[in-house]
Design a protein around this motif. Structure first.
Motif, PDB file in Angstrom:
ATOM      1  N   ALA A  30      36.606  29.018 -20.390  1.00  0.00           N
ATOM      2  CA  ALA A  30      37.030  29.018 -21.691  1.00  0.00           C
ATOM      3  C   ALA A  30      36.563  29.999 -22.437  1.00  0.00           C
ATOM      4  N   SER A  31      35.452  30.621 -21.995  1.00  0.00           N
ATOM      5  CA  SER A  31      34.647  31.574 -22.873  1.00  0.00           C
ATOM      6  C   SER A  31      34.175  32.754 -22.104  1.00  0.00           C
ATOM      7  N   GLY A  32      33.596  33.797 -22.866  1.00  0.00           N
ATOM      8  CA  GLY A  32      32.918  34.932 -22.240  1.00  0.00           C
ATOM      9  C   GLY A  32      33.167  35.295 -20.687  1.00  0.00           C
ATOM     10  N   LEU A  33      32.414  35.412 -20.038  1.00  0.00           N
ATOM     11  CA  LEU A  33      32.692  36.036 -18.718  1.00  0.00           C
ATOM     12  C   LEU A  33      33.815  35.135 -17.951  1.00  0.00           C
ATOM     13  N   GLY A  34      33.946  34.043 -17.982  1.00  0.00           N
ATOM     14  CA  GLY A  34      34.689  33.186 -17.107  1.00  0.00           C
ATOM     15  C   GLY A  34      36.047  33.733 -17.860  1.00  0.00           C
ATOM     16  N   THR A  79      39.034  26.458 -15.753  1.00  0.00           N
ATOM     17  CA  THR A  79      38.561  25.002 -16.027  1.00  0.00           C
ATOM     18  C   THR A  79      37.057  25.078 -16.686  1.00  0.00           C
ATOM     19  N   ASP A  80      36.989  24.140 -17.446  1.00  0.00           N
ATOM     20  CA  ASP A  80      35.684  24.217 -18.265  1.00  0.00           C
ATOM     21  C   ASP A  80      35.554  22.970 -18.772  1.00  0.00           C
ATOM     22  N   VAL A  81      34.550  22.516 -19.957  1.00  0.00           N
ATOM     23  CA  VAL A  81      34.616  21.572 -20.592  1.00  0.00           C
ATOM     24  C   VAL A  81      34.945  21.647 -21.993  1.00  0.00           C
ATOM     25  N   ASN A 137      32.246  30.914  -9.404  1.00  0.00           N
ATOM     26  CA  ASN A 137      31.334  29.924 -10.000  1.00  0.00           C
ATOM     27  C   ASN A 137      30.705  30.437 -10.891  1.00  0.00           C
ATOM     28  N   ASN A 138      31.259  30.354 -12.363  1.00  0.00           N
ATOM     29  CA  ASN A 138      30.838  31.233 -13.385  1.00  0.00           C
ATOM     30  C   ASN A 138      30.066  30.129 -14.362  1.00  0.00           C
ATOM     31  N   ALA A 139      30.320  29.058 -14.682  1.00  0.00           N
ATOM     32  CA  ALA A 139      29.782  28.015 -15.554  1.00  0.00           C
ATOM     33  C   ALA A 139      28.249  28.265 -15.594  1.00  0.00           C
ATOM     34  N   ALA A 195      13.318  27.846 -16.302  1.00  0.00           N
ATOM     35  CA  ALA A 195      14.277  27.251 -15.586  1.00  0.00           C
ATOM     36  C   ALA A 195      15.483  28.147 -15.357  1.00  0.00           C
ATOM     37  N   TYR A 196      15.737  29.008 -16.113  1.00  0.00           N
ATOM     38  CA  TYR A 196      16.876  29.903 -16.150  1.00  0.00           C
ATOM     39  C   TYR A 196      16.628  30.699 -14.606  1.00  0.00           C
ATOM     40  N   ASN A 197      15.612  31.510 -14.686  1.00  0.00           N
ATOM     41  CA  ASN A 197      14.989  32.233 -13.478  1.00  0.00           C
ATOM     42  C   ASN A 197      15.400  31.251 -12.548  1.00  0.00           C
ATOM     43  N   SER A 202      16.900  28.729 -11.520  1.00  0.00           N
ATOM     44  CA  SER A 202      18.201  28.270 -11.260  1.00  0.00           C
ATOM     45  C   SER A 202      18.998  29.444 -10.743  1.00  0.00           C
ATOM     46  N   LYS A 203      18.873  30.642 -11.359  1.00  0.00           N
ATOM     47  CA  LYS A 203      19.780  31.974 -10.916  1.00  0.00           C
ATOM     48  C   LYS A 203      19.332  32.508  -9.649  1.00  0.00           C
ATOM     49  N   ALA A 204      17.833  32.507  -9.385  1.00  0.00           N
ATOM     50  CA  ALA A 204      17.344  32.933  -8.071  1.00  0.00           C
ATOM     51  C   ALA A 204      17.802  31.918  -7.094  1.00  0.00           C
ATOM     52  N   PHE A 225      22.278  41.495 -19.630  1.00  0.00           N
ATOM     53  CA  PHE A 225      22.835  41.063 -20.837  1.00  0.00           C
ATOM     54  C   PHE A 225      24.246  41.332 -21.251  1.00  0.00           C
ATOM     55  N   VAL A 226      25.059  40.519 -21.557  1.00  0.00           N
ATOM     56  CA  VAL A 226      26.363  40.800 -21.941  1.00  0.00           C
ATOM     57  C   VAL A 226      26.695  39.935 -23.062  1.00  0.00           C
ATOM     58  N   ALA A 227      27.476  40.699 -24.021  1.00  0.00           N
ATOM     59  CA  ALA A 227      27.584  40.101 -25.280  1.00  0.00           C
ATOM     60  C   ALA A 227      28.802  38.977 -25.059  1.00  0.00           C
ATOM     61  N   THR A 228      28.242  37.731 -25.032  1.00  0.00           N
ATOM     62  CA  THR A 228      28.966  36.588 -25.014  1.00  0.00           C
ATOM     63  C   THR A 228      28.248  35.460 -25.828  1.00  0.00           C
ATOM     64  N   PRO A 229      29.103  34.212 -25.875  1.00  0.00           N
ATOM     65  CA  PRO A 229      28.268  33.332 -26.717  1.00  0.00           C
ATOM     66  C   PRO A 229      26.862  32.877 -26.221  1.00  0.00           C
ATOM     67  N   ILE A 230      26.774  32.830 -24.745  1.00  0.00           N
ATOM     68  CA  ILE A 230      25.562  32.336 -24.336  1.00  0.00           C
ATOM     69  C   ILE A 230      24.331  33.231 -24.616  1.00  0.00           C
ATOM     70  N   LEU A 231      24.369  34.531 -24.909  1.00  0.00           N
ATOM     71  CA  LEU A 231      23.604  35.475 -25.147  1.00  0.00           C
ATOM     72  C   LEU A 231      23.241  35.259 -26.549  1.00  0.00           C
TER      73      LEU A 231
HETATM   74  P1  NAI Z   1      29.331  31.343 -22.333  1.00  0.00           P
HETATM   75  O1  NAI Z   1      28.530  30.470 -22.918  1.00  0.00           O
HETATM   76  O2  NAI Z   1      30.215  32.404 -23.106  1.00  0.00           O
HETATM   77  O3  NAI Z   1      30.276  30.607 -21.342  1.00  0.00           O
HETATM   78  C1  NAI Z   1      29.844  29.737 -20.313  1.00  0.00           C
HETATM   79  C2  NAI Z   1      30.965  28.731 -20.289  1.00  0.00           C
HETATM   80  O4  NAI Z   1      30.558  27.825 -19.245  1.00  0.00           O
HETATM   81  C3  NAI Z   1      31.493  28.256 -21.595  1.00  0.00           C
HETATM   82  O5  NAI Z   1      32.910  28.008 -21.772  1.00  0.00           O
HETATM   83  C4  NAI Z   1      30.974  26.679 -21.354  1.00  0.00           C
HETATM   84  O6  NAI Z   1      31.637  25.634 -21.832  1.00  0.00           O
HETATM   85  C5  NAI Z   1      31.156  26.501 -20.078  1.00  0.00           C
HETATM   86  N1  NAI Z   1      30.059  25.351 -19.138  1.00  0.00           N
HETATM   87  C6  NAI Z   1      28.746  24.881 -19.873  1.00  0.00           C
HETATM   88  N2  NAI Z   1      28.555  23.896 -19.052  1.00  0.00           N
HETATM   89  C7  NAI Z   1      29.486  23.631 -18.525  1.00  0.00           C
HETATM   90  C8  NAI Z   1      29.665  22.339 -17.256  1.00  0.00           C
HETATM   91  N3  NAI Z   1      28.911  21.537 -17.138  1.00  0.00           N
HETATM   92  N4  NAI Z   1      31.004  22.268 -16.464  1.00  0.00           N
HETATM   93  C9  NAI Z   1      31.991  23.481 -17.039  1.00  0.00           C
HETATM   94  N5  NAI Z   1      31.678  24.360 -17.683  1.00  0.00           N
HETATM   95  C10 NAI Z   1      30.514  24.473 -18.430  1.00  0.00           C
HETATM   96  O7  NAI Z   1      28.330  32.357 -21.212  1.00  0.00           O
HETATM   97  P2  NAI Z   1      28.842  33.688 -20.243  1.00  0.00           P
HETATM   98  O8  NAI Z   1      27.926  34.773 -20.719  1.00  0.00           O
HETATM   99  O9  NAI Z   1      30.161  33.801 -20.276  1.00  0.00           O
HETATM  100  O10 NAI Z   1      28.098  33.060 -18.995  1.00  0.00           O
HETATM  101  C11 NAI Z   1      28.923  33.142 -17.848  1.00  0.00           C
HETATM  102  C12 NAI Z   1      27.852  32.964 -16.647  1.00  0.00           C
HETATM  103  O11 NAI Z   1      27.461  34.339 -16.707  1.00  0.00           O
HETATM  104  C13 NAI Z   1      26.940  31.963 -16.706  1.00  0.00           C
HETATM  105  O12 NAI Z   1      26.508  31.615 -15.373  1.00  0.00           O
HETATM  106  C14 NAI Z   1      25.610  32.915 -17.242  1.00  0.00           C
HETATM  107  O13 NAI Z   1      24.385  32.243 -16.709  1.00  0.00           O
HETATM  108  C15 NAI Z   1      26.131  34.220 -16.397  1.00  0.00           C
HETATM  109  N6  NAI Z   1      25.348  35.319 -17.251  1.00  0.00           N
HETATM  110  C16 NAI Z   1      25.663  35.617 -18.484  1.00  0.00           C
HETATM  111  C17 NAI Z   1      25.103  36.917 -18.698  1.00  0.00           C
HETATM  112  C18 NAI Z   1      25.227  37.287 -20.511  1.00  0.00           C
HETATM  113  O14 NAI Z   1      24.382  38.013 -20.882  1.00  0.00           O
HETATM  114  N7  NAI Z   1      25.892  36.619 -21.152  1.00  0.00           N
HETATM  115  C19 NAI Z   1      24.222  37.795 -17.982  1.00  0.00           C
HETATM  116  C20 NAI Z   1      24.103  37.266 -16.834  1.00  0.00           C
HETATM  117  C21 NAI Z   1      24.596  36.094 -16.091  1.00  0.00           C
END
Ligand code: NAI
Length: 256
Positions: free
Chosen positions: A18-22, A39-41, A89-91, A154-156, A158-160, A189-195
């Motif tokens: 629903a967001s960002g990289l996914g 898929t998402d929540v 597996n992006n969530a 925790a993030y380090n 989980s990702k390792a 780092f990528v410009a998304t809501p998580i960052l």
């Molecule tokens: P985001 O916050 O924009 O997107 C993450 C998505 O995962 C959201 O749509 C959220 O609703 C969903 N989500 C969260 N918990 C969930 C659950 N229990 N079940 C299903 N969906 C769930 O973040 P972004 O940046 O798009 O992150 C995607 C992946 O990329 C993540 O695994 C993140 O750790 C990884 N990542 C992101 C980086 C960044 O700088 N943005 C850098 C390196 C990795």
């Protein structure tokens, strides 16, 4: 961008779509000819994106920490599209905290989404992908799975763990002749809501953003499509010799 059908005929399931990289990855896969189950929540933006992608896309709710959600979503993909070839597996969720200030509850929450979610996805998708004739599992780890930070305990971790789980899955699939490849992606780092959320947790978010960019040898934070292009490559046969590998997209961060 013109569609060239690099994943034509494939069926892909993307978590956290629903967001960002996914969202960028699901869009790129659909653009390149795949049928995609987003898929998402976050149901509303997930459904809206699927609708905007047209007939080749659907949305269903999948909380990656819930095993029954996985079984239902994979069943939905097969019932709707007739197969499953690609799992992204992006969530994931982030958390800025050092080891001393991380509560056990937060530790478990980060691992539940980032690691348990990836484990459950691999476990339940493998039989479906095998029955569909093979395919590709793409685990979105992070450069934080390779290079540690003092405030990312925790993030380090989980990702390792995702990085190493990927290799175990790859070897299992190769050994069992499943015709399934499994690789991890390690973005900086990528410009998304998580960052944004992580930056907002600092005293001066704009200064923190500038500092992050200055730490990257190429001098800039990434864009979601930088990762989506890699997802398409790993989903396609262009990467057919690649399994158990780490695709590092970090602007040179780990080369120092
Ligand atoms: P985001 O916050 O924009 O997107 C993450 C998505 O995962 C959201 O749509 C959220 O609703 C969903 N989500 C969260 N918990 C969930 C659950 N229990 N079940 C299903 N969906 C769930 O973040 P972004 O940046 O798009 O992150 C995607 C992946 O990329 C993540 O695994 C993140 O750790 C990884 N990542 C992101 C980086 C960044 O700088 N943005 C850098 C390196 C990795």
């Amino acid at each position: 961008m013109t569609m060239s059908g690099r994943v034509h005929g494939r069926v892909a399931l993307v978590t956290g779509a629903a967001s960002g990289l996914g969202a960028a990855s699901a869009t790129a896969l659909a653009r390149e000819g795949a049928r995609v189950l987003l898929t998402d929540v976050q149901d509303d933006p997930g459904q809206a994106l699927a609708t905007s992608l047209g007939e080749a896309a659907r949305y269903t709710r999948l909380d990656v920490t819930q095993e029954e959600d996985w079984c239902r979503a994979i069943g939905f993909a097969i019932a709707t599209f007739g197969a499953l070839h690609v799992l992204v597996n992006n969530a994931g969720i982030g958390m800025l905290a050092d080891v001393e200030s991380t509560s056990l509850e937060d530790w478990r929450r980060v691992h539940a989404v980032n690691l348990d979610g990836t484990f459950l996805g691999c476990k339940h998708a493998i039989p479906a992908i095998r029955a569909s004739g093979g395919g590709s599992i793409i685990n979105v780890s992070s450069i934080s799975g390779i290079v540690a930070g003092h405030n990312l305990a925790a993030y380090n971790s989980s990702k390792a763990a995702v990085r190493h789980l990927t290799k175990s899955v790859a070897l299992h699939c190769a050994r069992t002749g499943s015709r399934i490849r499994c690789n991890s992606i390690h973005p900086t780092f990528v410009a998304t809501p998580i960052l944004d959320a992580m930056l907002q947790a600092t005293a001066d978010p704009e200064a923190a953003r500038r500092k992050l960019a200055s730490q990257i040898p190429l001098g800039a934070i990434g864009e979601p499509d930088d990762i989506a292009f890699a997802v398409v490559y790993l989903a396609s046969d262009e990467s057919k010799l690649m399994t158990g590998a780490e695709l590092v997209l970090d602007g040179g961060l780990s080369a120092r």
